[in-house]
Design a protein around this motif. Sequence first.
Motif, PDB file in Angstrom:
ATOM      1  N   TRP A 178      48.054  38.742  32.249  1.00 28.00           N
ATOM      2  CA  TRP A 178      47.613  37.666  31.257  1.00 28.00           C
ATOM      3  C   TRP A 178      46.693  36.839  31.788  1.00 28.00           C
ATOM      4  O   TRP A 178      47.088  36.223  32.746  1.00 28.00           O
TER       5      TRP A 178
ATOM      6  N   THR B  25      44.945  36.606  26.875  1.00 25.32           N
ATOM      7  CA  THR B  25      44.252  37.837  26.686  1.00 25.32           C
ATOM      8  C   THR B  25      44.856  38.932  27.848  1.00 25.32           C
ATOM      9  O   THR B  25      45.120  38.388  28.813  1.00 25.32           O
ATOM     10  N   HIS B  26      44.417  40.225  27.469  1.00 28.30           N
ATOM     11  CA  HIS B  26      44.910  41.082  28.557  1.00 28.30           C
ATOM     12  C   HIS B  26      43.766  42.302  28.168  1.00 28.30           C
ATOM     13  O   HIS B  26      43.639  42.523  27.085  1.00 28.30           O
ATOM     14  N   THR B  27      43.231  42.824  29.340  1.00 28.00           N
ATOM     15  CA  THR B  27      41.969  43.754  29.242  1.00 28.00           C
ATOM     16  C   THR B  27      42.857  45.212  28.874  1.00 28.00           C
ATOM     17  O   THR B  27      41.817  45.835  28.479  1.00 28.00           O
TER      18      THR B  27
ATOM     19  N   ASN C  76      43.425  33.950  30.925  1.00 25.89           N
ATOM     20  CA  ASN C  76      42.698  32.963  29.762  1.00 25.89           C
ATOM     21  C   ASN C  76      43.463  32.232  28.886  1.00 25.89           C
ATOM     22  O   ASN C  76      43.414  32.036  27.546  1.00 25.89           O
TER      23      ASN C  76
ATOM     24  N   THR D 135      37.712  42.660  22.140  1.00 25.03           N
ATOM     25  CA  THR D 135      37.866  43.659  23.584  1.00 25.03           C
ATOM     26  C   THR D 135      39.196  43.443  24.120  1.00 25.03           C
ATOM     27  O   THR D 135      39.327  44.056  25.090  1.00 25.03           O
ATOM     28  N   TYR D 136      40.056  42.486  23.582  1.00 23.13           N
ATOM     29  CA  TYR D 136      41.132  42.422  24.201  1.00 23.13           C
ATOM     30  C   TYR D 136      42.642  42.575  23.556  1.00 23.13           C
ATOM     31  O   TYR D 136      42.677  42.483  22.306  1.00 23.13           O
TER      32      TYR D 136
ATOM     33  N   ARG E 246      44.247  46.131  21.492  1.00 27.18           N
ATOM     34  CA  ARG E 246      42.885  45.764  21.193  1.00 27.18           C
ATOM     35  C   ARG E 246      42.182  46.359  19.840  1.00 27.18           C
ATOM     36  O   ARG E 246      41.206  45.733  19.209  1.00 27.18           O
TER      37      ARG E 246
END
Length: 121
Positions: free
Chosen positions: A108, A98-100, A110, A31-32, A53
């Motif tokens: 960025w 991570t990036h949404t 997490n 999802t990332y 993603r």
Amino acid sequence: QVQLVESGGGMVQPGGSLRLSCAASGATLDTYAIGWFRQAAGKEREGVSCINRNDQYTEYADSVKGRFTIFRDKAKNTVYLQMTSLNVEDTATYYCATHTSGCALRGWRNWGQGTQVTVSS
């Protein structure tokens, strides 16, 4: 919340190879977008590679193009960075994040704790 753990670093001679892993818990990584970054001693952090993603887009810093490959194993919830033809300039602590949205310059999150890569003869 997703937590990332990098592993696979170590010491290698110039010309050698390593495979770094970015393993996730708390969420599925698909999802990332996932980015790999590195920070050498006394230098600013720089982006190394990114995968979006849906895994249909990857991006590499000019300094690693043709030598590094980023890929995702959804079954293992892990993103890898295969590094070949390593040189001393690749020595750094490597981080994933991570990036949404996608392979962006900012936003960025997490960040993992990092894994050290040392290239030395």
